[in-house]
Design an enzyme around this catalytic site. Structure first.
Site, PDB file in Angstrom:
ATOM      1  N   ASP A 231       0.857  -1.189   0.000  1.00 17.60           N
ATOM      2  CA  ASP A 231       0.000   0.000   0.000  1.00 17.60           C
ATOM      3  C   ASP A 231       0.895   1.242   0.000  1.00 17.60           C
ATOM      4  O   ASP A 231       1.613   1.498   0.964  1.00 17.60           O
ATOM      5  CB  ASP A 231      -0.859  -0.064   1.276  1.00 17.60           C
ATOM      6  CG  ASP A 231      -1.722   1.160   1.476  1.00 17.60           C
ATOM      7  OD1 ASP A 231      -1.601   2.124   0.693  1.00 17.60           O
ATOM      8  OD2 ASP A 231      -2.518   1.142   2.432  1.00 17.60           O
TER       9      ASP A 231
ATOM     10  N   TYR B 237     -13.207  11.570  -3.107  1.00 15.97           N
ATOM     11  CA  TYR B 237     -12.289  11.436  -4.249  1.00 15.97           C
ATOM     12  C   TYR B 237     -11.911  12.812  -4.812  1.00 15.97           C
ATOM     13  O   TYR B 237     -10.743  13.096  -5.067  1.00 15.97           O
ATOM     14  CB  TYR B 237     -12.992  10.586  -5.303  1.00 15.97           C
ATOM     15  CG  TYR B 237     -12.201  10.298  -6.562  1.00 15.97           C
ATOM     16  CD1 TYR B 237     -11.157   9.381  -6.559  1.00 15.97           C
ATOM     17  CD2 TYR B 237     -12.529  10.921  -7.761  1.00 15.97           C
ATOM     18  CE1 TYR B 237     -10.464   9.104  -7.719  1.00 15.97           C
ATOM     19  CE2 TYR B 237     -11.848  10.646  -8.929  1.00 15.97           C
ATOM     20  CZ  TYR B 237     -10.807   9.734  -8.895  1.00 15.97           C
ATOM     21  OH  TYR B 237     -10.128   9.461 -10.052  1.00 15.97           O
TER      22      TYR B 237
ATOM     23  N   LYS C   3      -8.327  14.573  -5.057  1.00 12.02           N
ATOM     24  CA  LYS C   3      -7.757  14.911  -6.364  1.00 12.02           C
ATOM     25  C   LYS C   3      -7.444  16.402  -6.479  1.00 12.02           C
ATOM     26  O   LYS C   3      -6.455  16.788  -7.103  1.00 12.02           O
ATOM     27  CB  LYS C   3      -8.705  14.471  -7.485  1.00 12.02           C
ATOM     28  CG  LYS C   3      -8.804  12.946  -7.632  1.00 12.02           C
ATOM     29  CD  LYS C   3      -7.449  12.308  -7.798  1.00 12.02           C
ATOM     30  CE  LYS C   3      -7.496  10.918  -8.385  1.00 12.02           C
ATOM     31  NZ  LYS C   3      -6.157  10.297  -8.469  1.00 12.02           N
TER      32      LYS C   3
HETATM   33  N1  NAD Z   1      -9.646   5.870 -15.529  1.00 12.04           N
HETATM   34  C1  NAD Z   1     -10.009   7.149 -15.539  1.00 12.04           C
HETATM   35  O1  NAD Z   1     -10.776   7.616 -16.411  1.00 12.04           O
HETATM   36  C2  NAD Z   1      -9.471   8.068 -14.494  1.00 12.04           C
HETATM   37  C3  NAD Z   1      -9.967   9.387 -14.469  1.00 12.04           C
HETATM   38  C4  NAD Z   1      -9.447  10.272 -13.553  1.00 12.04           C
HETATM   39  C5  NAD Z   1      -8.449   9.854 -12.685  1.00 12.04           C
HETATM   40  N2  NAD Z   1      -8.007   8.569 -12.712  1.00 12.04           N
HETATM   41  C6  NAD Z   1      -6.968   8.175 -11.774  1.00 12.04           C
HETATM   42  O2  NAD Z   1      -5.993   7.422 -12.444  1.00 12.04           O
HETATM   43  C7  NAD Z   1      -5.381   6.519 -11.520  1.00 12.04           C
HETATM   44  C8  NAD Z   1      -5.434   5.107 -12.083  1.00 12.04           C
HETATM   45  O3  NAD Z   1      -6.797   4.736 -12.198  1.00 12.04           O
HETATM   46  P1  NAD Z   1      -7.300   3.528 -13.109  1.00 12.04           P
HETATM   47  O4  NAD Z   1      -8.482   4.021 -13.837  1.00 12.04           O
HETATM   48  O5  NAD Z   1      -6.159   2.935 -13.856  1.00 12.04           O
HETATM   49  O6  NAD Z   1      -7.821   2.540 -11.968  1.00 12.04           O
HETATM   50  P2  NAD Z   1      -7.622   0.975 -11.723  1.00 12.04           P
HETATM   51  O7  NAD Z   1      -8.528   0.641 -10.620  1.00 12.04           O
HETATM   52  O8  NAD Z   1      -7.750   0.247 -12.997  1.00 12.04           O
HETATM   53  O9  NAD Z   1      -6.098   0.874 -11.267  1.00 12.04           O
HETATM   54  C9  NAD Z   1      -5.654   1.350 -10.029  1.00 12.04           C
HETATM   55  C10 NAD Z   1      -4.508   0.483  -9.566  1.00 12.04           C
HETATM   56  O10 NAD Z   1      -4.013   1.026  -8.327  1.00 12.04           O
HETATM   57  C11 NAD Z   1      -3.823  -0.078  -7.438  1.00 12.04           C
HETATM   58  N3  NAD Z   1      -3.927   0.411  -6.052  1.00 12.04           N
HETATM   59  C12 NAD Z   1      -5.055   0.765  -5.382  1.00 12.04           C
HETATM   60  N4  NAD Z   1      -4.756   1.156  -4.140  1.00 12.04           N
HETATM   61  C13 NAD Z   1      -3.416   1.041  -4.001  1.00 12.04           C
HETATM   62  C14 NAD Z   1      -2.515   1.289  -2.950  1.00 12.04           C
HETATM   63  N5  NAD Z   1      -2.942   1.734  -1.759  1.00 12.04           N
HETATM   64  N6  NAD Z   1      -1.194   1.077  -3.152  1.00 12.04           N
HETATM   65  C15 NAD Z   1      -0.758   0.601  -4.345  1.00 12.04           C
HETATM   66  N7  NAD Z   1      -1.567   0.337  -5.383  1.00 12.04           N
HETATM   67  C16 NAD Z   1      -2.881   0.558  -5.218  1.00 12.04           C
HETATM   68  C17 NAD Z   1      -4.926  -1.045  -7.781  1.00 12.04           C
HETATM   69  O11 NAD Z   1      -4.657  -2.355  -7.267  1.00 12.04           O
HETATM   70  C18 NAD Z   1      -4.928  -0.957  -9.284  1.00 12.04           C
HETATM   71  O12 NAD Z   1      -3.999  -1.841  -9.872  1.00 12.04           O
HETATM   72  C19 NAD Z   1      -6.131   6.694 -10.210  1.00 12.04           C
HETATM   73  O13 NAD Z   1      -5.428   7.605  -9.393  1.00 12.04           O
HETATM   74  C20 NAD Z   1      -7.436   7.303 -10.646  1.00 12.04           C
HETATM   75  O14 NAD Z   1      -8.059   8.025  -9.613  1.00 12.04           O
HETATM   76  C21 NAD Z   1      -8.509   7.670 -13.604  1.00 12.04           C
END
Ligand code: NAD
Length: 298
Positions: free
Chosen positions: A63, A156, A160
């Site tokens: 984590d 969230y 952010k």
């Molecule tokens: N997908 C989107 O459209 C979107 C939009 C805005 C922001 N984001 C941000 O982009 C980032 C990635 O999101 P995503 O869409 O790929 O999500 P996802 O859920 O597919 O991937 C997130 C990854 O982070 C890992 N994770 C979660 N908590 C953790 C921790 N405490 N320590 C280590 N690893 C951890 C998870 O196991 C997962 O592999 C995030 O910060 C998310 O908030 C994504």
């Protein structure tokens, strides 16, 4: 030759989604990658994928909001690959709920992973760069939910928006060491957005798949490169084949009181000119409707 040849990059939350794409792209561009991932199986699979393409990668499980894990990321980068050049803070979770129904646990979990996770890894990396007097690059992951506000995402969005502010402040503090700090507000089809928007269909094979998570990675890799050394403290929207530049909070109107302390009741008559001058409406707005690219519409 890739744009990150001989560089060492940390990517947090790199087991799937955007982080996986960023780790693979950094490796494709020649970097050795230190992956952090909460879920060891997915993290190990990405390490194997990088190694099978001839790249170098190592996994630090755990984590990232735990300071020991964040510190270990930097230590492993130095021990395994000799240095650290860039940090991509990406790990994240959702616990969506309107504020009145949101439990303290849902609030704390999201703030911990995003905001404390960003702090912990940034603190470890910046400490290393300052001590070594080395340049560095950071890419943090904000969101339109934080910059604009999104219904049902108080935890969230607060995290952010905090990340965007963290990035701006660290950019100021680390400029003298040649360390840059930028944030992205990405959008892509991942497990996270599936839970928020439902199934976002992939474009037919052969045509450009706008919402594919790999599309965010090229700009992130570029921000980690030498070429991006004069860009810092900025927030970029990144999705599909687009990169947007966000304007920070900016004062757009002012009222004054002839050098006198205000009486509260004066605002009843005077406040309207702030909104008239700026064109901003006084009531709560659904800012997400002003997005250029929205998953629910495309
Ligand atoms: N997908 C989107 O459209 C979107 C939009 C805005 C922001 N984001 C941000 O982009 C980032 C990635 O999101 P995503 O869409 O790929 O999500 P996802 O859920 O597919 O991937 C997130 C990854 O982070 C890992 N994770 C979660 N908590 C953790 C921790 N405490 N320590 C280590 N690893 C951890 C998870 O196991 C997962 O592999 C995030 O910060 C998310 O908030 C994504």
């Amino acid at each position: 030759m890739g744009i990150l040849e001989d560089r060492v990059v940390i990517v947090t939350g790199a087991g799937r989604g955007l982080g996986r794409g960023e780790a693979l792209e950094c490796a494709r561009q020649g970097a050795a990658v230190v992956l952090n991932e909460f879920d060891p199986a997915t993290g190990a699979a990405v390490v194997a994928e990088i190694e099978s393409s001839g790249g170098r990668a190592v996994l630090v499980e755990g984590d990232v909001s735990q300071v020991e894990v964040a510190d270990r990321l930097v230590a492993v980068a130095v021990d395994s690959f000799g240095q650290l050049d860039a940090l991509v803070n990406n790990a994240g979770i959702l616990r969506d709920r309107t504020l009145v129904k949101m439990s303290p646990q849902e609030w704390d979990a999201v703030i911990a992973v995003h905001l404390r996770g960003h702090y912990a890894a940034t603190h470890a990396a910046c400490g290393y760069w300052r001590e070594q007097n080395r340049p560095g690059r950071m890419v943090h992951t904000a969101s339109t939910s934080g910059i604009l506000g999104n219904f049902g995402q108080a935890n969230y969005g607060a995290a952010k928006a905090g990340i965007a502010a963290l990035s701006t402040i660290v950019a100021q503090e680390m400029a003298k060491y040649g360390v840059t700090s930028n944030a992205i507000a990405p959008a892509a089809r991942t497990a996270m957005t599936e839970s928020a928007y439902g199934d976002i269909p992939a474009t037919e094979s052969g045509t450009f798949d706008f919402w594919a998570p790999e599309n965010v990675a090229p700009f992130v890799a570029w921000l980690c490169s030498d070429s991006a050394g004069d860009i810092s403290g900025k927030v970029f929207g990144v999705q599909g084949d687009t990169v947007e530049l966000y304007q920070p909070y900016t004062s757009v109107a002012v009222i004054e009181n002839d050098g006198q302390r205000w009486e509260p009741e004066q605002f009843t008559d005077r406040i309207g000119s702030l909104f008239e001058e700026s064109g901003i409406v006084a009531q709560a707005e659904f800012m997400m409707s002003k997005l250029r690219y929205t998953m629910s519409q495309r």
